[in-house]
Scaffold this motif. Sequence first.
Motif, PDB file in Angstrom:
ATOM      1  N   PHE A  20      28.665  43.417  55.216  1.00  0.00           N
ATOM      2  CA  PHE A  20      27.477  44.062  55.530  1.00  0.00           C
ATOM      3  C   PHE A  20      26.738  45.238  54.654  1.00  0.00           C
ATOM      4  N   LYS A  24      21.936  49.865  55.525  1.00  0.00           N
ATOM      5  CA  LYS A  24      21.004  49.331  56.436  1.00  0.00           C
ATOM      6  C   LYS A  24      21.426  49.212  57.953  1.00  0.00           C
ATOM      7  N   VAL A  25      20.954  49.904  58.962  1.00  0.00           N
ATOM      8  CA  VAL A  25      21.134  50.258  60.079  1.00  0.00           C
ATOM      9  C   VAL A  25      20.120  50.077  61.068  1.00  0.00           C
ATOM     10  N   THR A  26      20.202  48.806  61.801  1.00  0.00           N
ATOM     11  CA  THR A  26      19.073  48.282  62.760  1.00  0.00           C
ATOM     12  C   THR A  26      19.695  48.180  64.179  1.00  0.00           C
ATOM     13  N   PRO A  27      18.843  48.363  65.206  1.00  0.00           N
ATOM     14  CA  PRO A  27      19.102  48.408  66.566  1.00  0.00           C
ATOM     15  C   PRO A  27      19.685  46.647  66.731  1.00  0.00           C
ATOM     16  N   GLY A  28      18.701  45.829  66.431  1.00  0.00           N
ATOM     17  CA  GLY A  28      18.861  44.454  66.901  1.00  0.00           C
ATOM     18  C   GLY A  28      18.381  44.100  67.894  1.00  0.00           C
ATOM     19  N   VAL A  29      18.929  42.970  68.501  1.00  0.00           N
ATOM     20  CA  VAL A  29      18.409  42.272  69.735  1.00  0.00           C
ATOM     21  C   VAL A  29      18.963  43.047  70.814  1.00  0.00           C
ATOM     22  N   LEU A  30      20.181  43.548  70.798  1.00  0.00           N
ATOM     23  CA  LEU A  30      20.730  44.362  71.859  1.00  0.00           C
ATOM     24  C   LEU A  30      20.034  45.854  72.018  1.00  0.00           C
ATOM     25  N   GLY A  31      19.505  46.323  71.230  1.00  0.00           N
ATOM     26  CA  GLY A  31      18.801  47.812  71.148  1.00  0.00           C
ATOM     27  C   GLY A  31      17.451  47.251  72.014  1.00  0.00           C
ATOM     28  N   PHE A  32      16.814  46.168  71.404  1.00  0.00           N
ATOM     29  CA  PHE A  32      15.624  45.830  72.000  1.00  0.00           C
ATOM     30  C   PHE A  32      15.691  45.437  73.568  1.00  0.00           C
TER      31      PHE A  32
END
Length: 82
Positions: A20, A24-32
């Motif tokens: 990984f 780079k840190v993203t919320p992803g699908v769970l965050g959405f």
Amino acid sequence: MMSATSTLALTHFVTLADSFDKDKVTPGVLGFIVFAVIGGAVWLLMKSMNKHMRKVDFEEPAEDGQGTAAPAAAAAPEPKTS
């Protein structure tokens, strides 16, 4: 003392974690999904609040103090007894 399977699993997870990008840190699908559920809940709460606020009926007293409104005690309905 670690067994062979735990050592193998631990080394597998360490190599997986190294793949990984740490910058780079993203919320992803769970965050959405969480954000969408919270937004939907707020929308439903506001809709319910508007429905309840439309049911509120009150009469404001006149500013000069000479209103035609009946006293609050006389205007209150009798409580229902079960």
